[in-house]
Design an enzyme around this catalytic site. Structure first.
Site, PDB file in Angstrom:
ATOM      1  N   GLU A 126      28.270  24.721 -16.220  1.00  0.00           N
ATOM      2  CA  GLU A 126      29.114  24.037 -15.851  1.00  0.00           C
ATOM      3  C   GLU A 126      28.692  22.574 -14.940  1.00  0.00           C
ATOM      4  O   GLU A 126      27.503  22.852 -14.610  1.00  0.00           O
ATOM      5  CB  GLU A 126      29.930  24.983 -14.807  1.00  0.00           C
ATOM      6  N   SER A 131      21.280  25.385 -12.771  1.00  0.00           N
ATOM      7  CA  SER A 131      20.369  26.179 -12.357  1.00  0.00           C
ATOM      8  C   SER A 131      20.846  27.757 -11.638  1.00  0.00           C
ATOM      9  O   SER A 131      20.279  28.846 -12.063  1.00  0.00           O
ATOM     10  CB  SER A 131      19.361  25.712 -11.397  1.00  0.00           C
ATOM     11  N   GLU A 364      17.521  25.115 -20.582  1.00  0.00           N
ATOM     12  CA  GLU A 364      17.252  26.468 -20.831  1.00  0.00           C
ATOM     13  C   GLU A 364      16.346  26.918 -19.299  1.00  0.00           C
ATOM     14  O   GLU A 364      15.105  27.472 -19.451  1.00  0.00           O
ATOM     15  CB  GLU A 364      16.363  26.757 -21.984  1.00  0.00           C
ATOM     16  N   GLU A 368      11.040  23.806 -12.459  1.00  0.00           N
ATOM     17  CA  GLU A 368      11.069  24.255 -11.206  1.00  0.00           C
ATOM     18  C   GLU A 368      11.679  25.668 -11.287  1.00  0.00           C
ATOM     19  O   GLU A 368      10.776  26.731 -10.580  1.00  0.00           O
ATOM     20  CB  GLU A 368      11.705  23.225 -10.243  1.00  0.00           C
TER      21      GLU A 368
END
Ligand code: FAD
Length: 384
Positions: A126, A131, A364, A368
């Protein structure tokens, strides 16, 4: 230990490269410039059974593994990283149906996805939940035998062309464990209240459509719940363990394609009365590209092989994904350098490789996030 693909895998790899070499160049430049998904090319690729690779035979797919899928993704990306992902229009989300869907859901969708008759997307991210997947806030509220879905998704690959989306929605916002608040729903895009808005102006992989998805009081029956209520987050993580390997393979392919172009150009282009390939500075670039590519490929194939043994390991997928993404970006950068000024214009394929490479470090899971997963594994904070 054997460092060799089986004869069948070698054949798949060869056939995928031949198909891409023959068909992709006809579409690569225009699809990139116009940000257009080439349906005609998709039909050609589907006609040669290069889609829905992991869909089991009983549902009409070839039932191959992650390794075969990665070989195809690498060879396609070697020719064009944007078209490679654009051809992957029936895989997004289908893994979740295949792994945890009901028999009815599989029968309704997997055969259509395997043949290319239907297209799918996985709607997880969203605008404010990238992440941090568990912060996804699109709501699903129970109303009798139905669920009502309300909210927006962002960055959804294929949303403008998809027939079905696999959507992560919050069903249990009051649950203490934030990883047990979500569930997965199958949402047909022709349902009332579903709309999408294409995101224009991407840096790379412009042949692959990306969109915002709006769900406005969308009603789906209970049968559209995929797997168990409250298990959406772990399902998504499991899905990523396999799909991240495909992004790693995309990175390996883009890097290999950048090396292919560099090798050709360096032997053709002359300066100071000789091919630039004679200069050690150029040779070192080629050698370093080849070495990084081999390391990336080995990690990617190992992660795929582990997943195919039923032993998908988050840290193996993360190592492959992070390193291959960085390899793609590094090699594409060096490839432009080898081409000098000629590499800086859209007319040359290497310029597109440079732009297409970057996404492999972002979607995906960013690089980091992958380093965090690897570190957590080292510190014993995650299982697997
Ligand atoms: C072309 C494209 C296609 C996509 N397709 C899909 C799709 O089909 N379906 C889908 O659901 N999503 C899709 N995505 C979304 C993609 O997965 C996210 O963009 C990605 O996960 C990163 O999320 P974000 O963009 O919100 O960045 P953010 O999470 O906001 O990250 C911004 C920066 O902060 C860093 N960061 C964040 N958290 C941490 C932390 N804890 N520690 C250290 N650094 C941190 C990140 O690494 C990054 O550098 C797509 C994205 C793009 C660009």
């Amino acid at each position: 230990m054997e460092f060799k693909l089986s004869p069948e895998q070698q054949q798949i790899k060869k056939a995928a490269y031949q198909l891409a070499k023959q068909e992709f160049p006809k579409y690569a430049h225009a699809s990139d410039q116009d940000e257009a998904w080439p349906r005609e090319l998709f039909e050609t690729v589907a006609g040669q059974n290069f889609i829905g690779i992991t869909i089991p035979e009983e549902y009409g797919g070839p039932g191959l593994g992650n390794l075969e899928n990665a070989l195809i993704m690498e060879q396609f990306s070697r020719v064009d990283g944007g078209l490679a992902v654009a051809m992957n229009a029936t895989t997004f989300g289908s893994e979740m149906l295949h792994r945890v869907g009901t028999e009815e859901q599989k029968e309704a969708w997997l055969a259509k996805l395997a043949s290319g008759e239907a297209i799918s997307g996985a709607a997880i991210s969203e605008a404010n939940a990238g992440s941090d997947v568990a912060s996804a806030s699109l709501q699903a509220t129970k109303d009798g035998d139905e669920w009502v879905l309300d909210g927006q998704k962002y960055w959804i690959t294929n949303a403008t062309i998809a027939d079905v989306l696999v959507v992560l929605a919050q069903t249990d916002p009051d649950e203490d464990n934030r990883h047990a608040r979500h569930s997965i729903f199958l949402v047909e895009t022709d349902r009332e209240g579903v709309s999408s808005n294409k995101i224009e102006g991407k840096l790379g992989i412009r042949a692959s459509p990306t969109a915002e998805v709006v769900l406005e009081d969308v009603r789906v029956p209970e049968e559209n719940l995929v797997g168990e209520r409250g298990k959406g987050f772990p399902y998504v993580m499991r899905f990523f363990n396999e799909t991240r390997i495909m992004v790693a393979a995309q990175g390996v392919g883009i890097a290999q394609g950048a090396l292919d172009l560099s090798l050709e150009y360096a032997q053709k282009r002359e300066q100071f009365g000789q091919p630039i390939a004679n200069f050690q500075a150029i040779q070192f670039k080629l050698a370093e590209m080849a070495t990084r590519i081999e390391a990336s490929r080995l990690m990617t194939q190992k992660a795929a092989w582990l997943a195919d043994q039923g032993n998908a390991q988050p840290q193996a997928s993360s190592k492959a994904k992070w390193f291959s993404g960085e390899t793609a970006v590094w090699c594409a950068d060096e490839a432009v350098q080898v081409h000098g000024g000629s590499g800086y214009v859209a007319e040359m394929d290497v310029e597109r490789f440079y732009r297409d490479a970057k996404i492999t470090e972002i979607y995906e899971g960013t690089k980091e996030i992958h380093k965090l997963i690897i570190a957590r594994h080292l510190l014993g904070q995650i299982r697997g």
